[in-house]
Design an enzyme around this catalytic site. Structure first.
Site, short mmCIF file in Angstrom:
data_model
loop_
_atom_site.label_atom_id
_atom_site.label_comp_id
_atom_site.label_asym_id
_atom_site.label_seq_id
_atom_site.Cartn_x
_atom_site.Cartn_y
_atom_site.Cartn_z
N HIS A 19 47.46 76.93 -41.79
CA HIS A 19 47.98 75.73 -42.47
C HIS A 19 46.85 74.73 -42.66
O HIS A 19 45.67 75.03 -42.40
CB HIS A 19 49.17 75.15 -41.71
N HIS A 22 44.02 74.27 -39.98
CA HIS A 22 42.98 75.30 -39.96
C HIS A 22 42.07 75.15 -41.18
O HIS A 22 40.85 75.34 -41.10
CB HIS A 22 43.60 76.71 -39.97
N CYS A 127 49.81 77.51 -19.56
CA CYS A 127 50.46 77.28 -20.86
C CYS A 127 49.98 78.37 -21.81
O CYS A 127 48.78 78.46 -22.09
CB CYS A 127 50.11 75.90 -21.43
N CYS A 130 48.24 77.12 -25.04
CA CYS A 130 46.81 76.78 -24.90
C CYS A 130 46.01 77.95 -24.37
O CYS A 130 44.78 77.92 -24.39
CB CYS A 130 46.61 75.63 -23.91
N CYS A 144 53.28 70.85 -20.53
CA CYS A 144 51.90 70.93 -20.99
C CYS A 144 51.57 69.66 -21.78
O CYS A 144 52.34 69.25 -22.63
CB CYS A 144 51.73 72.16 -21.88
N HIS A 147 51.26 70.85 -25.68
CA HIS A 147 52.43 71.42 -26.36
C HIS A 147 53.75 70.77 -25.95
O HIS A 147 54.78 71.05 -26.57
CB HIS A 147 52.48 72.93 -26.13
N LYS A 290 53.27 64.66 -35.96
CA LYS A 290 52.45 65.80 -35.58
C LYS A 290 52.82 67.00 -36.47
O LYS A 290 53.99 67.21 -36.77
CB LYS A 290 52.78 66.13 -34.12
N LYS A 293 55.45 73.43 -37.30
CA LYS A 293 56.17 74.31 -38.21
C LYS A 293 57.68 74.25 -37.94
O LYS A 293 58.48 74.18 -38.86
CB LYS A 293 55.66 75.74 -38.03
N1 MSP Z 1 41.83 80.58 -30.70
C1 MSP Z 1 41.53 79.27 -30.31
C2 MSP Z 1 40.09 78.91 -30.60
C3 MSP Z 1 39.07 79.81 -30.01
S1 MSP Z 1 37.47 79.40 -30.54
C4 MSP Z 1 36.48 80.29 -29.63
C5 MSP Z 1 42.43 78.30 -31.04
N2 MSP Z 1 42.99 78.71 -32.19
S2 MSP Z 1 44.01 77.88 -33.12
O1 MSP Z 1 44.53 78.81 -34.09
O2 MSP Z 1 44.95 77.17 -32.33
O3 MSP Z 1 43.12 76.90 -33.95
C6 MSP Z 1 42.75 75.70 -33.40
C7 MSP Z 1 41.95 74.90 -34.41
O4 MSP Z 1 42.69 74.68 -35.63
C8 MSP Z 1 41.68 73.51 -33.92
O5 MSP Z 1 40.61 73.42 -33.07
C9 MSP Z 1 41.43 72.80 -35.19
O6 MSP Z 1 40.14 73.18 -35.56
C10 MSP Z 1 42.44 73.41 -36.13
N3 MSP Z 1 43.70 72.66 -36.19
C11 MSP Z 1 44.97 73.13 -35.96
N4 MSP Z 1 45.88 72.13 -36.20
C12 MSP Z 1 45.23 71.03 -36.59
C13 MSP Z 1 45.62 69.77 -37.12
N5 MSP Z 1 46.87 69.37 -37.18
N6 MSP Z 1 44.64 68.95 -37.59
C14 MSP Z 1 43.33 69.33 -37.61
N7 MSP Z 1 42.94 70.48 -37.13
C15 MSP Z 1 43.82 71.28 -36.41
O7 MSP Z 1 42.58 77.18 -30.57
#
Ligand code: MSP
Length: 610
Positions: A19, A22, A127, A130, A144, A147, A290, A293
């Protein structure tokens, strides 16, 4: 040999489609990678997915699939999202890639042999969201802190990593280098590390969706020990070795801790060099909530692009929020920036300059001291001298990409003021046009990391010395607010002088205000607020304007009345009628009283106002 530059995104959990959150991190890394390529560096840009762990296993089980199949099915979603967003990564790594698994196993063995990994028992609050343990004091009402969901107490045989041993070395790293960025996030990490570090559980034996430990195959490691090493294992490929250590890992603030505490400690233990910096950006909320989904608070990649096009989305993300701070996403704000900044400021500059250059041509100004970036020192190109290239480079070096983008737009404003001041449509001055063309070439280059497609279209128009009028770059999008901003029902906050947006006199001078006489008034079927007015505007002829004044005036009140209009507003379609301007009216704050502005003596229609 070109200088090397290595940048990474986090590897995302492929438990659902990506989304806007990412997309933000990934586009940011793309912007920085493109900028460094422009600087002539050899760039390696890595992204990918974090396939192992309990979170994925649970999602796969729910979908009735084995985890490998489940993740295989989601990977195309990530790849196609990055393609749609014009993200040019060099490798897409997965933690299930055999080369990565082999590197992790070698390192596990090394850290086991040097005594940093030992068998123990771990009790803690886990968690799955996380994929991390928390202590009781980290929890918020038993949940957590990230979350906000109830958390499970786990007691398991596990292999532990001796994190506690690295406390002082980590503190030294933070003090002596620029490892932690941006600066305002530094102190929090230092304070937490100073409080003391507990050894870390890095394996589980109650499930097997991870990388088996080479010294005990009944255990697997997953997520942090596994995932973080992706950044290193991607550089073990032949020809990529010199990219380690990475210049920067771009991460969200949620995973800054794992990247700035666990990661350097793992690398220190493995005897590997440390990345130069970890940069944490903020989080996006959606309409101040926040992103979630389950609550429908999410923007998909297609929706993001669908609002105003890809480049407007890419532009918005780095213009609306400081890179490093949180930002609130709204479609209205995106459309507003698309209309007012991309269409009005950039689009107008390109369209005006290209059409004048097509008509009158350009005449090159001699430039004795042209530097590598094509900037003339000591020449007549006074316009280009206003471009603060040094400042933009500095911002990029510190990854303050929002600041770099504002600086580029400050220069676009200068260019627009320059056109307005020099009036080349009256003077036909080909040297003035040359200065503009040369400046636009620089603008296109500087904007190319942010809005690559648009930059390319601009470059095509201005590449040659024979310039043709540019096609429209950004078509304005109509919103309910842009229809009648003065007569809608939104509350306008009580403004003090400090928060009033000031404009330059030149901005005001752009308005063509005229006296107009209302000749005819018609109702519009299906519109209870709007009238269709036919106006006489003297030398400008007859005009049609749709105005939201039906609740305040009868036909008879209006017939023959002289009013003031803005005559040079771009025409807009309202209820199928093309409205060619806007009338001026005063209104009370609650919008219950609206009064038309009229000249107080008989003055001919078409007379100017100002
Ligand atoms: N798999 C771990 C990361 C391992 S790196 C060695 C992880 N994955 S995740 O799918 O949860 O992606 C996290 C990343 O997505 C966050 O660090 C950020 O970069 C991005 N974001 C997810 N939601 C977000 C927002 N609402 N706003 C901005 N970025 C966010 O954690």
């Amino acid at each position: 040999m070109a200088e090397k530059f290595y940048i990474t995104t986090p590897i995302y959990y492929p438990n659902d489609v990506p989304h806007i959150g990412h997309a933000y991190t990934t586009i940011a890394a793309d912007v920085i990678a493109r900028w460094n390529k422009l600087q002539g560096k050899e760039v390696f840009f890595l992204t990918g997915t974090d396939d192992h762990g309990k979170k994925i296993l649970e999602a796969a089980t729910k979908a009735n699939k084995i985890p490998k199949q489940f993740t295989d099915d989601l990977i195309p979603e990530f790849k196609s999202a990055w393609k749609k967003l014009n993200v040019n990564y060099d490798r897409f790594i997965r933690t299930t890639d055999p080369d990565h698994e082999a590197v992790v196993q070698q390192i596990l063995q090394k850290c086991f042999d040097n005594g940093d990994i030992y068998k123990g028992e771990y009790e803690g609050f886990y968690c799955t969201g996380c994929e991390a343990y928390f202590t009781e004091k980290d929890l918020e009402d038993g949940c957590c802190p990230i979350h906000k969901k109830p958390i499970e107490l786990l007691k398991e045989e596990t292999y532990m990593f001796r994190l506690s041993k690295y406390q002082n070395k980590l503190l030294e790293l933070y003090e002596k280098t620029n490892f932690l960025a941006p600066r305002h996030r530094k102190q929090e990490i230092i304070n937490r590390v100073k409080e003391g570090l507990r050894d870390l559980s890095i394996s589980r034996n109650s499930f097997n969706w991870g990388i088996p430990l080479p010294f005990d195959k009944t255990h697997v490691t997953y997520v942090w020990f596994d995932a973080l090493f992706n950044y290193y294992s991607a550089t073990r490929e032949k020809g990529k070795e010199d990219f380690w250590p990475a210049n920067v890992h771009i991460v969200g603030k949620d995973i800054f801790w794992f990247h700035t505490v666990y990661w350097p400690a793992f690398l220190m233990s493995a005897g590997l060099e440390l990345p130069k910096q970890v940069f944490a950006h903020g989080w996006w909320t959606l309409d101040k909530e926040k992103i979630s989904k389950s609550r429908g608070k999410v923007i998909s990649i297609d929706e993001l692009i669908g609002i105003a096009g890809l480049d407007s989305a890419r532009y918005f993300l780095f213009r609306e929020a400081s890179f490093g701070e949180d930002g609130d996403f709204s479609k209205e704000a995106l459309i507003d920036r698309h209309n007012n900044e991309l269409a009005n400021k950039l689009g107008n500059l390109i369209s005006r300059t290209s059409s004048l250059a097509e008509k009158y041509g350009i005449e090159k100004i001699a430039c004795p001291n042209q530097d590598e970036s094509n900037i003339c020192e000591g020449t007549e190109n006074n316009l280009l001298k206003k471009l603060n290239l040094k400042q933009i480079e500095e911002y990029f070096e510190e990854y303050r990409i929002d600041k770099a983008l504002s600086e580029i737009f400050a220069f676009i404003d200068h260019c627009n003021e320059f056109v307005q001041h020099e009036k080349p449509w009256e003077t036909h001055d080909t040297k003035v046009l040359y200065q503009l063309v040369e400046s636009i070439r620089q603008i296109a280059k500087l904007l190319s990391p942010f809005i690559p497609d648009t930059a390319e279209r601009i470059q095509e128009v201005f590449a040659k010395d024979q310039i043709k009028k540019a096609p429209i770059l950004f078509t304005k999008i109509e919103t309910s607010e842009s229809i009648s901003p003065k007569l809608n029902n939104t509350e306008i906050p009580n403004k003090t002088m400090e928060n009033v947006t000031t404009i330059q006199f030149e901005d005001f001078a752009k308005l063509d205000l005229r006296v107009a006489e209302i000749e005819n008034i018609e109702d519009i079927p299906g519109a209870d607020k709007l009238y269709k007015l036919t106006l006489g505007v003297g030398e400008l002829g007859e005009r049609t304007i749709c105005a939201g004044i039906k609740q305040f005036y009868n036909h008879d009140d209006l017939k023959g009345k002289k009013i003031i209009i803005i005559a040079n507003l771009e025409p807009r379609k309202l209820k199928g009628i093309t409205s060619q301007g806007m009338l001026l009216a005063a209104s009370t704050k609650d919008k219950k009283t609206v009064s038309l502005i009229s000249p107080d003596s008989d003055i001919a229609p078409g007379s100017t106002v100002g």
